[in-house]
Write an enzyme that holds these catalytic residues in place. Structure first.
Site, short mmCIF file in Angstrom:
data_model
loop_
_atom_site.label_atom_id
_atom_site.label_comp_id
_atom_site.label_asym_id
_atom_site.label_seq_id
_atom_site.Cartn_x
_atom_site.Cartn_y
_atom_site.Cartn_z
N HIS A 46 0.70 29.56 1.57
CA HIS A 46 1.61 30.62 2.02
C HIS A 46 1.93 31.50 0.82
CE1 HIS A 46 4.64 32.87 4.04
NE2 HIS A 46 5.61 32.42 3.26
N ASP A 48 3.82 34.70 -0.38
CA ASP A 48 4.80 35.76 -0.14
C ASP A 48 4.38 37.03 -0.86
OD1 ASP A 48 6.94 34.42 1.39
OD2 ASP A 48 7.12 33.16 -0.40
N ASP A 170 6.93 31.35 8.36
CA ASP A 170 8.07 31.44 7.46
C ASP A 170 9.17 32.39 7.89
OD1 ASP A 170 9.44 30.60 5.20
OD2 ASP A 170 8.58 32.13 3.91
N HIS A 420 8.64 39.29 5.13
CA HIS A 420 9.87 38.60 5.52
C HIS A 420 10.82 38.30 4.36
CE1 HIS A 420 6.73 35.46 4.96
NE2 HIS A 420 7.70 34.81 4.35
#
Length: 992
Positions: A46, A48, A170, A420
């Site tokens: 993941h 970001d 997420d 996000h």
């Protein structure tokens, strides 16, 4: 946009990517055992797109003192490990990172990667430019960022690069509108990681972790249906099985000679974990996410241990074990579930608000960093205008007298901003500054595009200027000028009249319209509120106000001339005494003579009246207490008391009034003020609020709300929008899918508000429209509140590691200015105006100024003072969602029906559009309908079908492939997407 399908095949051929004997898709999935319990290991990372570090720092591995993470090394390492063993698989999600990495690779690496994709061993999941937030995002920006990422994958890797599964592991809660958008993009399913802890426990107990999510009440099943699975561990690996360099779990030590041999312990723990997880799911397939934030920088650690785990567990089958472990992907897991031919529960609501503990509601981020949230919304508005003008003028926009540019820089910056931890306001301060800088650079490139396009369309090369600080009455181009031109570009498909306010220092001006007609105008003083905010950024003493009609998808030119005071000057009437009411032909607003606060509102057209009190309040932010140490922070909203503190009981106010506007200036405190405004021709009450810097010297963090109180009997019900589109009913202290135990009566009832919130009874509806995403609720019957600003002194322990202080340019905190539109109507009639106003709020006209010293654009083109790219205005139930270049000669066109099926007697009806007769400047041919993300012809969309509990047959989507461009019908809440070849007509046909 990134080039399309024909180029994809060329790239694959050049790279040797058409791997003989291979085919991507379900046929590449590893074989499962239907007689066993199949455990699908999904290796993933993941990444970001900014959070604790900036996008660049994450990609390169910079600032590892903050967080050890380097995306380029992850991709390097994973590719090497996949090539080393054909059994291994990996998924990748964020196109913003992969696009950058791909540009840097040698041809041999690109060839290897393409082969891995062709074989289904490296698979793109989700595939948007980023994994967008679902609470604070607008649907227009979600669609754009998904399109940007998916088109890159399609143009680079062809059909095998097209993600088939959405992966939102997420985001902090999940939106019904997001599910609907994913379904329209052609995804087979969605996997999520975060849902309320009570909701998850209930689903585990009842084997409802996987479901069919119906994203709309208006679109026929299964068009709006999306299979949705809740992952068992968020997106982390099971406890004890994390084998990254960032983890502390023990590796598998399988040498029998070792004293520390842990094979038996690992095996027993894994089988116990499998059994526990399998007891909460319906099928003989379960999924385990093997990875987490920025894992796989040294991928051999993961793969070597997973290789051992697979061999170790599967070897037990000869001893009667019923567990089978395989490398898999979300699409392979989804295929296995689909082939199981089971029925699944149906979900109709959304997953808001999200809480991960009793006093831990992630509802603060709905408002966090309100200044950035407004800038992001403004940037979307500017991008749509840039896209449209680029499409309407083609090469004239990208290569013109003001330079060479395109919309792509702002598209990418906006894509990043949807992440996000971006639009949510949950990144570190220096990361948020980087997001802002990226948007600013995108504005600069789009300003060149707009200058070029406007010069071409108007037939005049002028010194076009953009004034981006008009909200605080700053614009050097108008403050000192004796004359100037104002161009208003309207991105909507219908005509609008916009109230233009420009800072000036003169006392009298004349305004001429496109045909030389005199336009009514007024000069009013700049308020002390504004002077205090702008400090030394501007010197204008007054504002010039005039009402400007603008045609659809076009512009109007207005000429402003300063004149002597004797020529024409009627100063606004300024009353220092508290006003009792203001009124235009639509509304009357009453004020309490004792307190100065709003005391009532009347819709004069409908004969509807409502006693109403408005005030600002602030919640004292919790720093933890005996119940819980949880504090309010960037993510979490937790007030330390149930009742907020009123800003004041009495306000000082005065009235400014002239022929065009009436304004009541209310001063609530030294750091909170508001203007209650009625324009002469506008059917709403405008509330322009200014809050900040929020003082915290008293050691108290504050979360400021704007609250409206009435006597409406609402029975705990209120209504909020989902990402600017559908409206959902909310009920205080209630969840539709499980028995809620409410632990935070304020924060636990907050929901995201992207465009509107309202309360109603049988006869009256009170609505507030917002200009950005905010948190909102109705804590008491008849009451509405919107959180407008928050400044906190403590971190909420969700990873960001710093309080939400936002020091601002002067170090004392930021000042935020925004506006709410207040409307009162009957429930039956409310939607007609509210929908159109909500669209106008995010697609409002752009103001471009010039000194009026232009020279002709070309010898064969005369000047144009008014222009529309449409043959006729579109009705209110047709919205031009997207007009953008897909390729140099390909136009991406999205038409939207913005009304829901039940809300308007006038507009909740199907409507038909003729694409061939739509534009006045463009000729369209070879029209092809696409999925919403424009990466797959709709005729080729073949989504998996799922059976709901209680249903006997599988529903089927409309398989009609016939497309008549002259007869395009839109049903309520439908968006239709088209790619079409475009030809530009000569300047002489562009009207005047």
């Amino acid at each position: 946009m990134e080039s399309g399908g024909h180029r994809a095949m060329l790239v694959l051929l050049l790279l040797g990517g058409l791997h003989r004997g291979s085919a991507c898709g379900p046929e590449t999935c590893p074989a499962a055992r239907e007689d066993l319990l199949n455990v699908h290991l999904i290796p993933h990372t993941h990444n970001d797109v900014g959070w604790l570090k900036t996008l660049d720092q994450y990609y390169y591995g910079g600032r590892n003192d903050i967080q050890h993470a380097g995306v380029q090394y992850i991709l390097d390492s994973v590719v090497a490990q996949l090539l080393a063993d054909p059994r291994r698989r990996f998924i990748y999600v964020e196109s913003a990172f992969f696009w950058r990495w791909w540009q840097e690779q040698e041809e041999s690496v690109q060839r290897d990667v393409t082969q891995l994709i062709q074989e289904g061993r490296l698979e793109f999941i989700n595939g948007g430019w980023t994994m967008n937030d679902e609470g604070a995002t607008h649907y227009s920006s979600i669609i754009d960022q998904m399109t940007l990422g998916l088109q890159f994958l399609q143009s680079t890797f062809g059909e095998c690069g097209r993600p088939r599964v959405a992966w939102h592991i997420d985001p902090f809660g999940h939106s019904r509108e997001q599910a609907l958008l994913f379904a329209q993009m052609g995804y087979d399913g969605l996997f999520v990681g975060r849902l309320d802890y009570q909701d998850k426990a209930n689903r585990e107990a009842n084997k409802r972790m996987e479901m069919i999510w119906r994203g709309s009440d208006d679109l026929a099943a299964p068009t709006a249906d999306l299979f949705t699975g809740v992952l068992p561990n968020g997106y982390n690996p099971p406890k004890g099985f994390c084998w990254d360099q960032l983890c502390a779990d023990q590796p598998i030590m399988d040498d029998p000679r070792l004293e520390d041999n842990n094979v038996d312990a690992i095996l027993q723990l894994f089988l116990k974990t499998v059994a526990t997880q399998a007891s909460t799911y319906r099928s003989n397939h379960i999924v385990m996410t093997m990875g987490s934030d920025f894992h796989y920088e040294n991928a051999i650690l993961w793969y070597k241990n997973m290789d051992k785990l697979i061999s170790l567990v599967n070897a037990q089958q000869v001893n009667g074990s019923k567990v089978n472990v395989i490398y898999s992907t979300p699409s392979c897991y989804l295929t296995a579930l689909n082939r199981a031919n089971l029925s699944w529960p149906m979900k109709m609501d959304d997953f808001f608000p999200y809480a991960d503990g009793q006093h831990m509601f992630w509802t603060g981020y709905f408002t966090s960093r309100p200044g950035f949230k407004r800038y992001e919304r403004l940037s979307n508005n500017f991008l749509q205008a840039c896209n449209q003008l680029e499409a309407l003028t083609g090469a004239a926009a990208t290569h013109g007298p003001y330079g060479t540019s395109s919309s792509l820089t702002l598209r990418r910056a906006m894509g990043v901003a949807q992440h996000h931890d971006a639009v949510t306001g949950t990144a570190k301060q220096h990361v948020n500054d980087d997001y802002t800088l990226r948007l600013y650079k995108g504005w600069e490139t789009c300003q060149v595009v707009i200058r070029n396009a406007l010069s071409s369309l108007s037939g005049s090369k002028e010194s076009f200027t953009f004034c981006n600080l008009l909200n605080i009455s700053v614009c050097p181009a108008t403050e000192a000028a004796k004359s100037f031109n104002v161009f208003l570009y309207n991105p909507l498909g219908r005509a609008v009249t916009w109230n233009v306010r420009l800072p000036v220092n003169g006392v009298s001006y004349t305004v001429k319209g496109p045909s030389g007609e005199t336009v009514s105008s007024e000069v009013i003083p700049v308020s002390k509120f504004t002077e205090d905010i702008r400090k030394d950024q501007g010197t204008a003493a007054r504002e010039l106000l005039f009402q400007a009609p603008v045609p659809p998808l076009g512009f109007s030119k207005f000429t402003v001339q300063k004149v002597s005071a004797q020529g024409r000057f009627f100063p606004g009437v300024k009353k220092r005494t508290s006003p009792t009411n203001i009124e235009n032909k639509y509304y009357r607003v009453q004020f309490d003579p004792e307190t100065g606060l709003i005391s009532g509102i009347h819709n004069l057209q409908k004969g509807v009246s409502l006693p109403l009190t408005h005030n600002f309040y602030w919640y004292n932010s919790s720093i933890g207490n005996a119940e819980s140490q949880q504090a309010s922070g960037a993510y979490i909203f937790r007030p330390n008391q149930s009742a907020p503190t009123p800003m004041t009981q009495n306000v000082r106010s005065y009235l400014v009034q002239n022929s065009l506007v009436q304004e009541v200036y209310q001063n609530f405190s030294s750091w909170c003020s508001q203007v209650v405004r009625l324009y002469s021709d506008q059917p709403y009450v405008e509330l322009e609020w200014t809050v900040g810097p929020i003082p915290v010297a008293d050691g108290i963090g504050k979360e400021v709300i704007s609250r409206f109180d009435s006597k409406l009997q609402t029975n705990g019900m209120f209504y909020t929008d989902a990402n600017g589109r559908q409206v959902l009913q909310r009920r205080r202290n209630f969840r539709e899918t499980w028995p809620l135990v409410q632990t935070e009566p304020i924060a636990g009832n907050y929901y995201p508000v992207n465009s509107r919130i309202y309360v109603k009874d049988k006869n009256i509806q009170l609505t507030v429209l917002t200009d950005r995403s905010q948190g909102g609720s109705s804590i008491m019957d008849g009451s509405l509140e919107l959180m407008v600003h928050r400044r906190l002194l403590y971190d909420d322990a969700r990873g960001v590691g710093e309080p939400l202080l936002e020091p601002g340019p002067y170090g004392a905190g930021i000042v935020v200015r925004g506006r709410h539109l207040l409307l009162l109507d009957t429930p039956q009639d409310s939607a007609d105006l509210h929908r159109t106003l909500a669209l106008q709020e995010y697609m409002f006209p752009q103001i471009i100024l010039s000194s009026g010293d232009g020279v002709p654009y070309s010898a064969n083109q005369g000047p144009t003072t008014q222009f529309s790219a449409l043959r006729t205005p579109l009705p209110n139930n047709v919205h031009l969602l997207t007009v953008a270049l897909h390729e140099p000669k390909k136009l991406l066109l999205r038409l939207e029906h913005p009304f829901q099926g039940h809300e308007s007697g006038n507009y909740s009806q199907p409507v038909t559009v003729n694409l061939q007769e739509l534009f006045s400047t463009l000729s369209l041919s070879e029209v092809e309908e696409m999925t919403l993300s424009a990466n797959l012809p709709k005729s080729k969309m073949n989504r998996m079908q799922w059976r709901a509990d209680g249903a006997s047959d599988l529903p089927r989507e409309d398989a009609s492939l016939f497309l008549d461009p002259t007869n395009i019908t839109l049903k309520p809440m439908e968006i239709r997407t088209f790619l079409t070849t475009v030809q530009y007509r000569k300047y002489g046909n562009w009207g005047s």
